[in-house]
Each structure stands twice: as C-alpha cells, then as structure tokens.
Design a protein around this motif. Structure first.
Motif, PDB file in Angstrom:
ATOM      1  N   TRP A 166      31.746  34.902  45.038  1.00  0.00           N
ATOM      2  CA  TRP A 166      32.266  35.781  43.970  1.00  0.00           C
ATOM      3  C   TRP A 166      32.528  34.935  42.722  1.00  0.00           C
ATOM      4  O   TRP A 166      33.336  34.031  42.725  1.00  0.00           O
ATOM      5  N   LYS A 167      31.829  35.267  41.642  1.00  0.00           N
ATOM      6  CA  LYS A 167      31.930  34.455  40.424  1.00  0.00           C
ATOM      7  C   LYS A 167      32.373  35.297  39.236  1.00  0.00           C
ATOM      8  O   LYS A 167      32.509  36.523  39.329  1.00  0.00           O
ATOM      9  N   GLN A 168      32.602  34.625  38.114  1.00  0.00           N
ATOM     10  CA  GLN A 168      33.102  35.282  36.909  1.00  0.00           C
ATOM     11  C   GLN A 168      32.184  36.428  36.505  1.00  0.00           C
ATOM     12  O   GLN A 168      30.969  36.311  36.526  1.00  0.00           O
ATOM     13  N   GLY A 169      32.820  37.531  36.116  1.00  0.00           N
ATOM     14  CA  GLY A 169      32.085  38.699  35.659  1.00  0.00           C
ATOM     15  C   GLY A 169      31.786  39.707  36.754  1.00  0.00           C
ATOM     16  O   GLY A 169      31.461  40.859  36.452  1.00  0.00           O
ATOM     17  N   GLU A 170      31.910  39.314  38.013  1.00  0.00           N
ATOM     18  CA  GLU A 170      31.619  40.216  39.124  1.00  0.00           C
ATOM     19  C   GLU A 170      32.859  41.030  39.500  1.00  0.00           C
ATOM     20  O   GLU A 170      33.982  40.523  39.465  1.00  0.00           O
ATOM     21  N   SER A 171      32.622  42.275  39.898  1.00  0.00           N
ATOM     22  CA  SER A 171      33.708  43.162  40.332  1.00  0.00           C
ATOM     23  C   SER A 171      33.452  43.654  41.749  1.00  0.00           C
ATOM     24  O   SER A 171      32.295  43.864  42.145  1.00  0.00           O
TER      25      SER A 171
END
Length: 204
Positions: free
Chosen positions: A164-169
């Motif tokens: 899970w990385k930045q920008g993911e929901s």
C-alpha cells in the motif's frame, strides 16, 4: 446516509464476540484486536476534505480526518472517512455467536471506512490503519465481533493488501453488535492514545 442491508453474511457462527456485552456500557475508545475482512467493490465514495481539528472531533458524512499510524517500523499518514454503516437484523446477529442470548436485542453493525495513504513509505505488511475504528450506539460502545464482516460487500481484506503506497485508497470494515433500538450510530477512529474523530449516522 445509513444503509440497512437485507442479508448480512451469517452462514456459520465463526464470529468471535471479543467484547462482553457489559462492555457496551462504557470503556475507553482504545483499539481492540481487529477482524480482517474480504475484498469487494467499495461503495458510497466520500468526498475528501481533511478535517482541521488536530486531535479528534465530530465530522460530517463524507468529511475526512487526517491521522498517523505506526505501520511496522514506520509512520504512515492517512486520510480517513467513515462512509456508511450497514445494519443487519437480530436473527443475523444471533447466527454469528455461539450463545444466542449474547445477541438478544442486538443487531450487527458493519462500518465501512475509507483510508487513503497520504504520506510515509509503502507498507510491507497488512495494514493496522483500521485498528483505531470502533462503533458506538447512543453514546455507548458496541461489542466487537471478529470475523463477522468477512465477505461483506464493499469490505476489503487487509491481508490481501500488498505494498500500500501513497495515493492508494482502501475500504476497511469493522463489525460490532449494537442495540437494535439505538437511535444513532457513531463510527469513531482515533490515533493511539488520541481523541476520536466521530461520524454520526441515523439508525433507520
């Protein structure tokens, strides 16, 4: 808006009643051991407008809060928004526990909370972001059910979320037993030892 599901998953009594029903009368808003849910499409996309409050407070439906969570050895910042609460029936709740008396007068409530990774490294393990989520009814905390929201529509399984990385929901869910006659339902989320953010939904 609070949505009432006609049939929440209640095939076998696999759910574990993690909080005794006497705990519904009070207790802190600290995180408890949390269930892991299954992946499905998310619903009721919430508009994201980060709350200005630094340490908890009441939020409108669709309004998001910003919180930090220790994920492994690193700190991750999330935007958090409670989207809805699905409410089942007393019969469904009784089918989820070993002793039907534990669920007398109670219904299953499943909170859908959307988390967006805003800052920090990509996760290397299943997320702990949802550990701060609890469900309250008429000012009293419900009884946590581990496993009751498995396979509920719109709920993702944290164990299936990788990197899970930045920008993911992702939409993560929690399930509690609450009184069937409750007038309002609140979803609380808080950082460890922090004040809760609170989203209120009518029980109708």
């Amino acid at each position: 808006m609070l949505y009432r599901k006609t049939a929440l998953r209640a095939a076998t009594p696999v759910a574990v009643l993690a909080l005794s029903l006497t705990a519904c009368g009070g207790g802190g808003d600290d995180a408890d051991a949390k269930p892991k849910q299954s992946e499905s499409q998310s619903t009721a996309e919430a508009s994201q407008s980060p709350a200005e409050a630094a340490s908890g407070g009441k939020l409108a439906t669709g309004e998001s809060a910003t919180g930090k969570v220790k994920e492994g050895d690193a700190e991750v910042t999330y935007d958090i928004a409670a989207q809805k609460v699905d409410i089942g029936t007393e019969a469904e709740a009784q089918a989820l526990v070993q002793d039907k008396a534990d669920a007398k007068g109670m219904v299953l409530a499943v909170a859908h909370v959307k988390f967006t990774h805003k800052a920090g490294p990509a996760l290397t393990d299943s997320p702990d972001a949802n550990d701060g989520t609890t469900i309250w009814a008429d000012g009293k905390r419900g009884a946590l059910l581990i496993g009751a929201s498995d396979d509920s529509a719109g709920c993702e399984d944290p164990y299936d979320i990788e990197g899970w990385k930045q920008g993911e929901s992702h939409v993560l869910c929690e399930s509690y037993l609450i009184p069937a006659n409750a007038k309002s339902v609140e979803v609380h989320w808080s950082e460890e030892d922090g004040e809760p953010y609170i989203w209120t939904f009518p029980n109708k």
